[in-house]
Motif scaffolding. Structure first.
Motif, PDB file in Angstrom:
ATOM      1  N   ASP A 179       0.832  -1.199   0.000  1.00  0.00           N
ATOM      2  CA  ASP A 179       0.000   0.000   0.000  1.00  0.00           C
ATOM      3  C   ASP A 179       0.873   1.259   0.000  1.00  0.00           C
ATOM      4  O   ASP A 179       0.608   2.208  -0.728  1.00  0.00           O
ATOM      5  CB  ASP A 179      -0.927  -0.002   1.217  1.00  0.00           C
ATOM      6  CG  ASP A 179      -1.845   1.208   1.243  1.00  0.00           C
ATOM      7  OD1 ASP A 179      -2.657   1.350   0.314  1.00  0.00           O
ATOM      8  OD2 ASP A 179      -1.725   2.020   2.180  1.00  0.00           O
ATOM      9  N   ARG A 183       1.015   4.092  -3.016  1.00  0.00           N
ATOM     10  CA  ARG A 183       0.670   5.489  -2.741  1.00  0.00           C
ATOM     11  C   ARG A 183       1.812   6.435  -3.072  1.00  0.00           C
ATOM     12  O   ARG A 183       1.608   7.492  -3.673  1.00  0.00           O
ATOM     13  CB  ARG A 183       0.263   5.646  -1.274  1.00  0.00           C
ATOM     14  CG  ARG A 183      -1.088   5.014  -0.934  1.00  0.00           C
ATOM     15  CD  ARG A 183      -1.389   5.082   0.552  1.00  0.00           C
ATOM     16  NE  ARG A 183      -2.660   4.495   0.884  1.00  0.00           N
ATOM     17  CZ  ARG A 183      -3.817   5.132   0.838  1.00  0.00           C
ATOM     18  NH1 ARG A 183      -3.857   6.410   0.481  1.00  0.00           N
ATOM     19  NH2 ARG A 183      -4.947   4.525   1.167  1.00  0.00           N
ATOM     20  N   ARG A 237       4.383   9.044   6.103  1.00  0.00           N
ATOM     21  CA  ARG A 237       3.539   7.857   5.954  1.00  0.00           C
ATOM     22  C   ARG A 237       4.022   6.719   6.862  1.00  0.00           C
ATOM     23  O   ARG A 237       3.219   5.929   7.364  1.00  0.00           O
ATOM     24  CB  ARG A 237       3.543   7.397   4.494  1.00  0.00           C
ATOM     25  CG  ARG A 237       2.849   8.349   3.531  1.00  0.00           C
ATOM     26  CD  ARG A 237       2.992   7.855   2.091  1.00  0.00           C
ATOM     27  NE  ARG A 237       2.539   8.823   1.120  1.00  0.00           N
ATOM     28  CZ  ARG A 237       1.279   8.970   0.703  1.00  0.00           C
ATOM     29  NH1 ARG A 237       0.348   8.207   1.229  1.00  0.00           N
ATOM     30  NH2 ARG A 237       0.966   9.879  -0.201  1.00  0.00           N
TER      31      ARG A 237
END
Length: 377
Positions: A179, A183, A237
């Motif tokens: 993921d 992203r 992140r």
């Protein structure tokens, strides 16, 4: 079947075995026809070759196997060319090998493009980005086909950025890793891949001079702001302090460049919000110290002495970041300049090293950097 496990599995199916053999025989017969008539492979030929690549993708064949089978096939074809002329007719041998060289490139391109096009439909973005990164690091020519499918332009030089996370691995499942890759790729269009549970590697186009050494202070001013945004986005992140190491190199030597960037990341400062993107020139003293246990132990003892003072490591860090400007350092620490002077005297008393001397800069700045990198935690 002898060389590649995935073909052993394919050969266990009688129909698949027969189709593979039929294709091999067809290609050799087609070679004889085209060479004798001095013709290239036509569109139908390339379409059939591409359909085989497409079948391999549908069958789940790995990129490694696809690359290896093309190499094996070319090797066998060249041996058969030599056997066909019985080693006597050099002109015929050269004509055969010249045809195989030119048309083999076209055939490989058709095979790979069809394979990659099918992969585009079957694999996630994260998987394709990870694969592209690996192919670039290993210098594999297949990278160009995969890059086209992803819409990523390839470059002659890259800045390898290694983001290191001390502590436990990021996320609790592989989906968390994928993921993050998807992203970051979607926002920045750069190849990236996990190199371990605590290390993320990113390839950023490098527009510095081709002759520049990887032993340089990092990244060129021309894209420094963009690079800092990319790194800060990644660290945000990850949601944990990270160290960042960089090194620049040509696309045909990225494996060595990546190893250098990784070593830099292991001595670079760990920061919650990255302020520095370290290159070799920024941490060469720390790299040297890390390689010599006796030196590292000596610096560790200095760090232990500094730990007994009032926030001395952070004070020295601010002092050296400000190029030893007292007023700037005091402002960064939110203390009075006289308080700063007191702390610097305290450093000198504890270590017998003047922090404002050349010797002090060399010893104490390296000590502070090793502490900031978490070397002795």
């Amino acid at each position: 079947m002898r060389e590649l496990p995935e073909y052993r599995k394919e050969g266990a199916d009688p129909q698949a075995y027969a189709e593979t053999l039929d294709y091999a025989v067809w290609f050799r017969r087609r070679t004889i026809e085209c060479v004798s008539e001095d013709r290239q492979l036509d569109a139908d030929d390339l379409s059939l070759i591409g359909s085989i690549g497409q079948q391999r993708a549908r069958g789940g064949f790995s990129v490694h196997t696809v690359r290896r089978v093309l190499t094996l096939h070319a090797d066998l074809m060249l041996r058969e060319c030599y056997d066909a002329v019985e080693g006597h007719d050099v002109q015929e041998l050269l004509r055969l090998t010249a045809w195989c060289g030119a048309q083999g490139m076209r055939g490989c391109a058709a095979y790979l493009q069809a394979y990659m096009d099918e992969q585009h439909l079957r694999l996630s973005v994260a998987t394709r980005v990870r694969t592209l990164t690996h192919l670039l690091l290993t210098g594999d020519a297949i990278a160009a086909s995969l890059a086209r499918g992803l819409g990523v332009p390839l470059h002659d030089r890259y800045l390898v950025v290694v983001v290191r996370m001390p502590g436990g691995p990021f996320g609790r499942a592989e989906t968390a890793h994928d993921d993050l890759i998807a992203r970051v790729y979607g926002d920045h269009l750069v190849p990236l891949s996990w190199q371990g549970p605590n290390e993320l590697l990113v390839l950023v186009p490098h527009h510095g001079p081709a002759s520049s050494s990887p032993v340089s202070s990092s990244p060129p001013v021309s894209h420094g702001d963009r690079l800092m945004r990319l790194v800060r986005d990644i660290v945000e992140r990850l949601d944990r302090p990270c160290a960042v190491g960089t090194a620049a190199g040509p696309v045909n030597a990225l494996d060595r460049t990546a190893e250098l960037a990784r070593r830099v990341a292991h001595v670079a400062p760990v920061e919650t919000t990255p302020r520095t993107l370290s290159g070799v020139a920024d941490v060469f003293a720390e790299l040297g110290a890390a390689q010599l246990p006796e030196v590292d132990q000596w610096l560790r003892e200095i760090a232990r002495r500094l730990a007994s003072g009032p926030d001395l490591v952070r004070t020295l860090d601010a002092y050296y970041r400000a190029d030893m400007n007292r007023l700037t350092a005091a402002a960064a620490l939110h203390i009075h300049p006289r308080t700063l002077d007191y702390r610097l005297r305290r450093v000198r008393d504890l270590t017998n090293v003047d922090p404002s001397s050349v010797r002090g800069v060399r010893i104490l700045s390296t000590t502070v950097a090793r502490v900031s990198a978490g070397a002795w935690t």
